[in-house]
Design a protein around this motif. Structure first.
Motif, PDB file in Angstrom:
ATOM      1  N   GLU A   2      25.561  33.611 -23.856  1.00 20.58           N
ATOM      2  CA  GLU A   2      24.235  32.879 -24.076  1.00 20.58           C
ATOM      3  C   GLU A   2      22.997  33.406 -23.965  1.00 20.58           C
ATOM      4  O   GLU A   2      22.106  33.415 -24.643  1.00 20.58           O
ATOM      5  CB  GLU A   2      24.198  31.430 -22.901  1.00 20.58           C
ATOM      6  N   GLU A   3      22.819  34.767 -23.052  1.00 20.94           N
ATOM      7  CA  GLU A   3      21.880  35.516 -23.037  1.00 20.94           C
ATOM      8  C   GLU A   3      21.429  36.333 -24.045  1.00 20.94           C
ATOM      9  O   GLU A   3      20.453  36.298 -24.616  1.00 20.94           O
ATOM     10  CB  GLU A   3      22.019  36.177 -21.658  1.00 20.94           C
ATOM     11  N   SER A   4      22.547  36.834 -24.868  1.00 20.03           N
ATOM     12  CA  SER A   4      22.519  37.553 -26.037  1.00 20.03           C
ATOM     13  C   SER A   4      22.080  36.847 -27.047  1.00 20.03           C
ATOM     14  O   SER A   4      21.155  37.068 -27.985  1.00 20.03           O
ATOM     15  CB  SER A   4      23.764  38.278 -26.378  1.00 20.03           C
ATOM     16  N   LYS A   5      22.427  35.463 -27.162  1.00 18.78           N
ATOM     17  CA  LYS A   5      22.026  34.564 -28.101  1.00 18.78           C
ATOM     18  C   LYS A   5      20.464  34.122 -28.135  1.00 18.78           C
ATOM     19  O   LYS A   5      19.631  34.339 -28.832  1.00 18.78           O
ATOM     20  CB  LYS A   5      22.834  33.353 -28.083  1.00 18.78           C
ATOM     21  N   SER A   6      20.164  34.035 -26.783  1.00 18.37           N
ATOM     22  CA  SER A   6      18.603  33.969 -26.545  1.00 18.37           C
ATOM     23  C   SER A   6      17.745  34.992 -26.802  1.00 18.37           C
ATOM     24  O   SER A   6      16.637  34.768 -27.313  1.00 18.37           O
ATOM     25  CB  SER A   6      18.360  33.562 -24.826  1.00 18.37           C
ATOM     26  N   PHE A   7      18.511  36.357 -26.466  1.00 18.02           N
ATOM     27  CA  PHE A   7      17.614  37.447 -26.789  1.00 18.02           C
ATOM     28  C   PHE A   7      17.441  37.497 -28.289  1.00 18.02           C
ATOM     29  O   PHE A   7      16.367  37.959 -28.805  1.00 18.02           O
ATOM     30  CB  PHE A   7      18.391  38.813 -26.235  1.00 18.02           C
ATOM     31  N   GLY A   8      18.664  37.349 -29.213  1.00 20.99           N
ATOM     32  CA  GLY A   8      18.511  37.404 -30.527  1.00 20.99           C
ATOM     33  C   GLY A   8      17.282  36.561 -31.100  1.00 20.99           C
ATOM     34  O   GLY A   8      16.727  36.971 -31.997  1.00 20.99           O
ATOM     35  N   SER A   9      17.468  35.251 -30.655  1.00 21.53           N
ATOM     36  CA  SER A   9      16.495  34.225 -31.220  1.00 21.53           C
ATOM     37  C   SER A   9      14.914  34.661 -30.905  1.00 21.53           C
ATOM     38  O   SER A   9      14.391  34.503 -31.692  1.00 21.53           O
ATOM     39  CB  SER A   9      16.751  32.688 -30.843  1.00 21.53           C
ATOM     40  N   ALA A  10      15.033  35.081 -29.673  1.00 23.52           N
ATOM     41  CA  ALA A  10      13.559  35.589 -29.212  1.00 23.52           C
ATOM     42  C   ALA A  10      13.257  36.697 -29.987  1.00 23.52           C
ATOM     43  O   ALA A  10      11.810  36.935 -30.434  1.00 23.52           O
ATOM     44  CB  ALA A  10      13.650  36.012 -27.728  1.00 23.52           C
ATOM     45  N   LYS A  65       9.224  33.645 -25.759  1.00 24.49           N
ATOM     46  CA  LYS A  65      10.586  32.704 -26.074  1.00 24.49           C
ATOM     47  C   LYS A  65      11.819  33.220 -25.354  1.00 24.49           C
ATOM     48  O   LYS A  65      12.345  32.450 -24.935  1.00 24.49           O
ATOM     49  CB  LYS A  65      10.633  32.969 -27.492  1.00 24.49           C
ATOM     50  N   GLY A  66      11.877  34.520 -24.849  1.00 20.14           N
ATOM     51  CA  GLY A  66      13.004  35.092 -24.145  1.00 20.14           C
ATOM     52  C   GLY A  66      12.844  34.668 -22.756  1.00 20.14           C
ATOM     53  O   GLY A  66      13.852  34.455 -22.036  1.00 20.14           O
ATOM     54  N   LYS A  67      11.806  34.681 -22.077  1.00 16.25           N
ATOM     55  CA  LYS A  67      11.644  34.285 -20.531  1.00 16.25           C
ATOM     56  C   LYS A  67      12.049  35.470 -19.707  1.00 16.25           C
ATOM     57  O   LYS A  67      11.958  34.814 -18.546  1.00 16.25           O
ATOM     58  CB  LYS A  67      12.001  32.801 -20.427  1.00 16.25           C
ATOM     59  N   GLN A  68      12.742  36.425 -19.974  1.00 13.28           N
ATOM     60  CA  GLN A  68      13.174  37.427 -18.934  1.00 13.28           C
ATOM     61  C   GLN A  68      13.530  38.636 -19.792  1.00 13.28           C
ATOM     62  O   GLN A  68      13.478  38.602 -20.812  1.00 13.28           O
ATOM     63  CB  GLN A  68      14.380  36.824 -18.437  1.00 13.28           C
ATOM     64  N   LYS A  69      13.328  39.757 -19.180  1.00 16.92           N
ATOM     65  CA  LYS A  69      13.390  41.195 -19.568  1.00 16.92           C
ATOM     66  C   LYS A  69      12.788  41.267 -20.544  1.00 16.92           C
ATOM     67  O   LYS A  69      12.940  41.713 -21.641  1.00 16.92           O
ATOM     68  CB  LYS A  69      14.679  41.275 -19.831  1.00 16.92           C
ATOM     69  N   GLY A  70      11.320  41.077 -20.375  1.00 20.95           N
ATOM     70  CA  GLY A  70      10.231  41.583 -21.534  1.00 20.95           C
ATOM     71  C   GLY A  70      10.401  42.663 -22.115  1.00 20.95           C
ATOM     72  O   GLY A  70      10.299  42.954 -23.390  1.00 20.95           O
ATOM     73  N   MET A 114       4.993  46.003 -24.336  1.00 16.92           N
ATOM     74  CA  MET A 114       4.158  45.657 -23.428  1.00 16.92           C
ATOM     75  C   MET A 114       3.742  44.175 -23.815  1.00 16.92           C
ATOM     76  O   MET A 114       3.424  43.638 -22.856  1.00 16.92           O
ATOM     77  CB  MET A 114       2.804  46.607 -23.770  1.00 16.92           C
ATOM     78  N   GLY A 115       3.788  43.831 -25.159  1.00 10.79           N
ATOM     79  CA  GLY A 115       3.652  42.434 -25.407  1.00 10.79           C
ATOM     80  C   GLY A 115       4.622  41.785 -24.755  1.00 10.79           C
ATOM     81  O   GLY A 115       4.559  40.642 -24.424  1.00 10.79           O
ATOM     82  N   GLY A 116       5.766  42.170 -24.899  1.00 13.85           N
ATOM     83  CA  GLY A 116       7.168  41.429 -24.473  1.00 13.85           C
ATOM     84  C   GLY A 116       6.965  41.224 -22.941  1.00 13.85           C
ATOM     85  O   GLY A 116       7.212  40.181 -22.315  1.00 13.85           O
TER      86      GLY A 116
END
Length: 130
Positions: A2-10, A65-70, A114-116
């Motif tokens: 689920e985390e990788s799917k969230s990262f991909g969409s972000a 969008k990802g909310k973690q590991k910017g 930096m933006g992330g």
């Protein structure tokens, strides 16, 4: 998974934001060049600054969008942007990046990172107690 799917969409949202902003700014610059006496050579620094701002915004969007590991999401956004530009240049124009372009793209990746980071920290609610 689920985390990788969230990262991909972000990352995808961030890269789409980058290209949408670049298309809009390119349209504005083309109007300026068409209807004024401004020369293309005088817009070099401005276009570079717009590109940095656009990559920062793209990293910010992906981090929000990802909310973690910017740092990771922003880096991936910058890397995907660089990969798309590289493939376009290599496949379309049959040329590799010059040293100057490599330096620019490393800076683009750092700017998106930096933006992330900022995107995660601004959009994520504070859960720390005082």
């Amino acid at each position: 998974m689920e985390e990788s799917k969230s990262f991909g969409s972000a990352v995808l949202f961030g890269v789409i934001a980058v290209f949408l902003l670049l298309i809009i700014s390119s349209f504005i610059f083309s109007l300026i060049l068409r209807f004024t006496s401004t020369q293309e050579s005088s817009l070099g620094i401005v276009t570079t600054a717009i590109t940095f701002i656009t990559l920062f915004v793209g990293g910010f969007v992906s981090g929000g969008k990802g909310k973690q590991k910017g740092w990771l999401i922003g880096s991936l956004t910058g890397i995907l942007y660089t990969l798309i530009i590289f493939l376009f240049q290599y496949l379309g124009y049959d040329s590799l990046f010059s040293v100057e372009q490599i330096i620019y793209h490393v800076c683009y990746i750092l700017t998106a990172m930096m933006g992330g980071i900022l995107g995660v920290n601004i959009t994520t609610p504070k859960t720390r107690s005082v």
